[in-house]
Motif scaffolding. Structure first.
Motif, PDB file in Angstrom:
ATOM      1  N   SER A  12       0.833  -1.204   0.000  1.00 20.95           N
ATOM      2  CA  SER A  12       0.000   0.000   0.000  1.00 20.95           C
ATOM      3  C   SER A  12       0.870   1.258   0.000  1.00 20.95           C
ATOM      4  N   ASP A  13       0.263   2.366  -0.352  1.00 21.32           N
ATOM      5  CA  ASP A  13       0.958   3.643  -0.363  1.00 21.32           C
ATOM      6  C   ASP A  13       1.242   4.089   1.075  1.00 21.32           C
ATOM      7  N   ILE A  14       2.173   5.046   1.216  1.00 25.10           N
ATOM      8  CA  ILE A  14       2.514   5.620   2.512  1.00 25.10           C
ATOM      9  C   ILE A  14       2.313   7.126   2.451  1.00 25.10           C
ATOM     10  N   PRO A  15       2.249   7.809   3.604  1.00 30.54           N
ATOM     11  CA  PRO A  15       2.058   9.268   3.584  1.00 30.54           C
ATOM     12  C   PRO A  15       3.136   9.963   2.761  1.00 30.54           C
ATOM     13  N   VAL A  16       2.739  11.036   2.076  1.00 33.55           N
ATOM     14  CA  VAL A  16       3.646  11.753   1.186  1.00 33.55           C
ATOM     15  C   VAL A  16       4.505  12.731   1.978  1.00 33.55           C
ATOM     16  N   LYS A  17       5.805  12.652   1.769  1.00 32.86           N
ATOM     17  CA  LYS A  17       6.724  13.652   2.303  1.00 32.86           C
ATOM     18  C   LYS A  17       7.823  13.873   1.271  1.00 32.86           C
ATOM     19  N   LEU A  18       8.225  15.131   1.083  1.00 39.46           N
ATOM     20  CA  LEU A  18       9.226  15.451   0.075  1.00 39.46           C
ATOM     21  C   LEU A  18      10.560  14.801   0.415  1.00 39.46           C
ATOM     22  N   ILE A  50       8.112   3.312  -3.688  1.00 35.41           N
ATOM     23  CA  ILE A  50       7.913   4.752  -3.841  1.00 35.41           C
ATOM     24  C   ILE A  50       9.161   5.311  -4.493  1.00 35.41           C
ATOM     25  N   CYS A  51       9.023   5.842  -5.696  1.00 36.38           N
ATOM     26  CA  CYS A  51      10.145   6.398  -6.442  1.00 36.38           C
ATOM     27  C   CYS A  51       9.896   7.866  -6.745  1.00 36.38           C
ATOM     28  N   TRP A  52      10.957   8.649  -6.692  1.00 33.45           N
ATOM     29  CA  TRP A  52      10.900  10.058  -7.070  1.00 33.45           C
ATOM     30  C   TRP A  52      11.802  10.271  -8.284  1.00 33.45           C
ATOM     31  N   LEU A  53      11.299  11.010  -9.262  1.00 43.93           N
ATOM     32  CA  LEU A  53      12.114  11.441 -10.392  1.00 43.93           C
ATOM     33  C   LEU A  53      12.291  12.951 -10.297  1.00 43.93           C
ATOM     34  N   ARG A  54      13.495  13.422 -10.609  1.00 45.31           N
ATOM     35  CA  ARG A  54      13.787  14.853 -10.505  1.00 45.31           C
ATOM     36  C   ARG A  54      14.388  15.363 -11.807  1.00 45.31           C
ATOM     37  N   MET A  62       0.569   8.833  -9.258  1.00 45.40           N
ATOM     38  CA  MET A  62       1.692   9.751  -9.148  1.00 45.40           C
ATOM     39  C   MET A  62       1.244  11.124  -8.660  1.00 45.40           C
ATOM     40  N   LYS A  63       2.220  11.895  -8.194  1.00 49.00           N
ATOM     41  CA  LYS A  63       2.005  13.277  -7.790  1.00 49.00           C
ATOM     42  C   LYS A  63       3.161  14.104  -8.343  1.00 49.00           C
ATOM     43  N   VAL A  64       2.872  15.327  -8.759  1.00 46.00           N
ATOM     44  CA  VAL A  64       3.883  16.221  -9.320  1.00 46.00           C
ATOM     45  C   VAL A  64       4.042  17.422  -8.400  1.00 46.00           C
ATOM     46  N   PHE A  65       5.307  17.771  -8.136  1.00 48.83           N
ATOM     47  CA  PHE A  65       5.621  18.946  -7.334  1.00 48.83           C
ATOM     48  C   PHE A  65       6.538  19.856  -8.147  1.00 48.83           C
ATOM     49  N   ILE A  66       6.296  21.145  -8.096  1.00 53.31           N
ATOM     50  CA  ILE A  66       7.175  22.122  -8.723  1.00 53.31           C
ATOM     51  C   ILE A  66       7.640  23.079  -7.638  1.00 53.31           C
TER      52      ILE A  66
END
Length: 659
Positions: free
Chosen positions: A246-252, A271-275, A300-304
């Protein structure tokens, strides 16, 4: 009380005036182009019985709105000067209307393809503005029954509008205008990813029961999709919980996150992050911006700059929908911004965005870094077997049979077009059988609907696509579809632009759109305007066996046949600058692309393929008694046979005759 009565009366009077207003579709709006023909309908809607008066170029026509709410008058513009003129319809004045040639362009994404993405766009933008080349884009819309309303606007060709022109339509219009010196209008009604049947009226599909049955199956899938998706998500959530995925809470990511260079797909769940980084100019941020990630295949979630900017929920991911988000002008500042994309991957693989785009800024697989916040164990056989099967692409309402005809073609009827340009078949390539007959039915139906049985209809044969095959017996769906497309040439006033020299192996949307537009323009210049030019590609029509050799005779040779230089490389994908070495199949021959087979049905590349006048002599040591000959009969053919007029020979397969 009296005051209320007066208000009610005023409202009623206003309603009557509103009902009585005569309307026209947006195709009749400022900047319009009308055909230089004798019978040019001007039409619209209104209240039955209402009088309509149309004035244009010293002509005045009157009529009354029919009981069904439609009205129409017909102008004679056969000898009209170009203008510009004003078109008066009762009290409405439509300005800057010119008279010339008007073509309807239609099909799927390669027709919808914008000029800003095409090869040579930067040079085109340096050309002076041209008010005699105009463009009308029919706003994308769909309907379950024919409608009359239509939205769009006319623009003329200048540096501020060219980017949104239909690329194929522009190259067609430019060639026609430069040759004839006349105004040319392009009316584009196209939509990416659509099948042939989307553009056909219900009655034109009726003679094809299997096609109608498939259409009904698609409607059923569309209607049942919400419930099926709900059930899938329930099972998927239970599966994730059972196996601890399952997913986990989102933190940068933390400042000391372990970022590593990355390219290609993300493999392994977790959980993978692409930058990456995006750069926006002052010009970019002053207009709405579209963020596009292609198909994401995972939540997915996108952060700018560390702030949430977009989100794709599980329902979107499991339906493999294309992900795009629009942002209003001024949402972002000019400069360089940090882009973070967070993927939660319950399964074992996720495709990277290819390419990522933000307005005009594109990332073509370069500069990505990856940080793994959490990893899941590799799925075992039991886990994979018990995982609910994703539903695949969500049914789209616009891709149901007849809906685009109803909303984007029917409202144009009975507008007078000089001809039709068509670029579509990719969406039917996986079920190519019978395409030719159904496509011919579309042509006949449109001609009937527009009231012109001789309406010229030109279409693009599919270009080269996918990797070249080393097996001459491997035809592929696209080769078979090209054969089906030729069926339409049995109808009068049709023509086909051959594009086997204008494709890319790994891009279904080749950037070179000039050949498609200009080759259809050649067909129009010859057939409609009587120019003494070569407009058709060389075509093999007869194959005779002479010993163990086959002589193939050609028509439309345009002054003779020629062998074009064979390039060292072919394009994989021009948008990211990738090419691959061309491997010759007949290295000892003058011509590539020819193959022979014997009575055993086994195909071999030709050892020899040599031009002899307006014929080609073909032989192969492995085929002593050839019974069939092929040319360019594959998904991505490499043939180099052209006419001296510069047109590539059309693919063909012929049965060999004996003397």
């Amino acid at each position: 009380m009296a005051k209320n009565i007066l208000i009610a009366a005023a409202i009623l009077f206003g309603s009557i005036i509103s009902m009585a207003a005569v309307t026209v579709p947006d195709i009749f709006s400022n900047g319009a182009v009308l055909a230089k023909r004798e019978n040019v309908p001007i039409f619209g809607r209104g209240t039955p019985g209402e009088k309509v008066t149309v004035r244009f170029a010293a002509q005045t026509c009157s009529t009354a709105v029919a009981p069904d709410g439609n009205w129409k008058v017909v102008l004679n513009l056969g000898n009209s000067p170009a203008g510009p003129f004003e078109l008066h319809i009762n009290d409405t004045v439509i300005k800057d209307v010119i008279v010339g040639e008007v073509f309807l362009t239609s099909g799927q994404s390669n027709m919808e393809f914008r000029l800003k993405r095409a090869e040579g766009f930067s040079e085109i933008c340096k050309l002076p503005s041209n008010r005699n080349i105009r463009y009308f884009e029919v706003e994308n819309s769909y309907a379950s029954a024919p409608v009359h309303e239509l939205r769009g606007k006319w623009v003329s060709a200048d540096s501020s509008t060219l980017c949104e022109f239909c690329a194929v339509g522009y190259f067609f219009a430019k060639k026609l205008h430069d040759t004839l010196g006349i105004p040319v209008g392009i009316v584009d009604a196209s939509w990416a990813g659509t099948s042939l049947e989307c553009w056909m009226s219900k009655e034109s599909l009726a003679p094809f029961p299997e096609t109608v049955k498939l259409g009904q199956k698609r409607i059923d899938a569309l209607n049942s999709h919400p419930e099926r998706l709900k059930e899938f998500l329930r099972k998927q959530t239970a599966w994730e919980k059972k196996y601890g995925r399952s997913d986990i809470p989102v933190k940068l990511p933390p400042a000391d996150a372990d970022w590593t260079p990355h390219s290609g797909d993300v493999r392994g769940g977790g959980i993978c992050w692409l930058r990456n980084r995006i750069t926006l100019s002052e010009k970019d941020v002053k207009k709405p911006l579209c963020m596009f990630l292609g198909r994401i295949y995972a939540p997915m979630k996108v952060f700018i700059d560390g702030k949430p900017a977009a989100e794709g929920d599980p329902a979107t991911a499991w339906s493999y929908a294309q992900f795009l988000v629009w942002y209003p002008a001024g949402r972002f500042s000019a400069g360089t911004h940090e882009l973070l994309i967070r993927y939660w991957i319950p399964h074992d693989k996720m495709h990277m965005p290819q390419p990522f785009s933000f307005g005009n800024f594109r990332i073509n697989g370069k500069g990505w870094e990856i940080y793994r916040e959490k990893s899941f164990p590799v799925c075992t056989g039991e886990m994979l077997r018990s995982r609910p099967r994703p539903l695949g692409n969500a049914p789209l309402p616009e891709r149901q049979w007849s809906r685009l005809y109803n909303a984007m073609i029917h409202p144009l009827i009975p507008f007078r077009f000089s001809g039709v340009l068509w670029y579509q078949a990719e969406g039917n390539a996986s079920r190519f059988a019978n395409y030719g007959k159904v496509f011919s039915a579309l042509i006949k139906d449109w001609r009937n609907k527009f009231g012109n049985e001789n309406l010229p209809f030109y279409f693009c044969q599919l270009p080269s696509y996918m990797m070249p095959s080393a097996d001459p017996g491997e035809a592929g769906n696209w080769a078979c579809m090209r054969k089906e497309q030729r069926e339409a040439l049995k109808l009068p006033n049709t023509g086909m632009a051959v594009l086997t020299d204008a494709g890319e192996c790994r891009d279904i949307h080749p950037l070179n759109k000039r050949p498609a537009g200009e080759r259809m323009a050649l067909l129009a210049l010859k057939q409609i305007y009587g120019k003494n030019i070569t407009a058709q590609s060389p075509d093999g029509i007869k194959a005779l066996r002479r010993g163990n050799q086959v002589e193939v005779s050609f028509i439309h040779t345009g002054g003779g046949l020629t062998a074009a230089a064979i390039p060292e490389k072919i394009a994989l994908k021009k948008s990211n600058g990738t090419f691959t070495k061309l491997i010759r199949r007949s290295p000892g021959a003058q011509l590539e692309g020819f193959a022979l087979c014997g009575a055993d049905g086994k195909w071999f590349w030709a050892d020899k393929a040599q031009i002899s006048g307006e014929s080609v002599i073909v032989s192969c040591s492995a085929v002593k008694n050839p019974v069939k000959v092929r040319y360019n009969w594959s998904n991505f053919p490499l043939g180099n046979l052209f006419s001296k007029a510069g047109l590539p020979a059309a693919p063909f397969e012929l049965t060999v005759s004996t003397l």
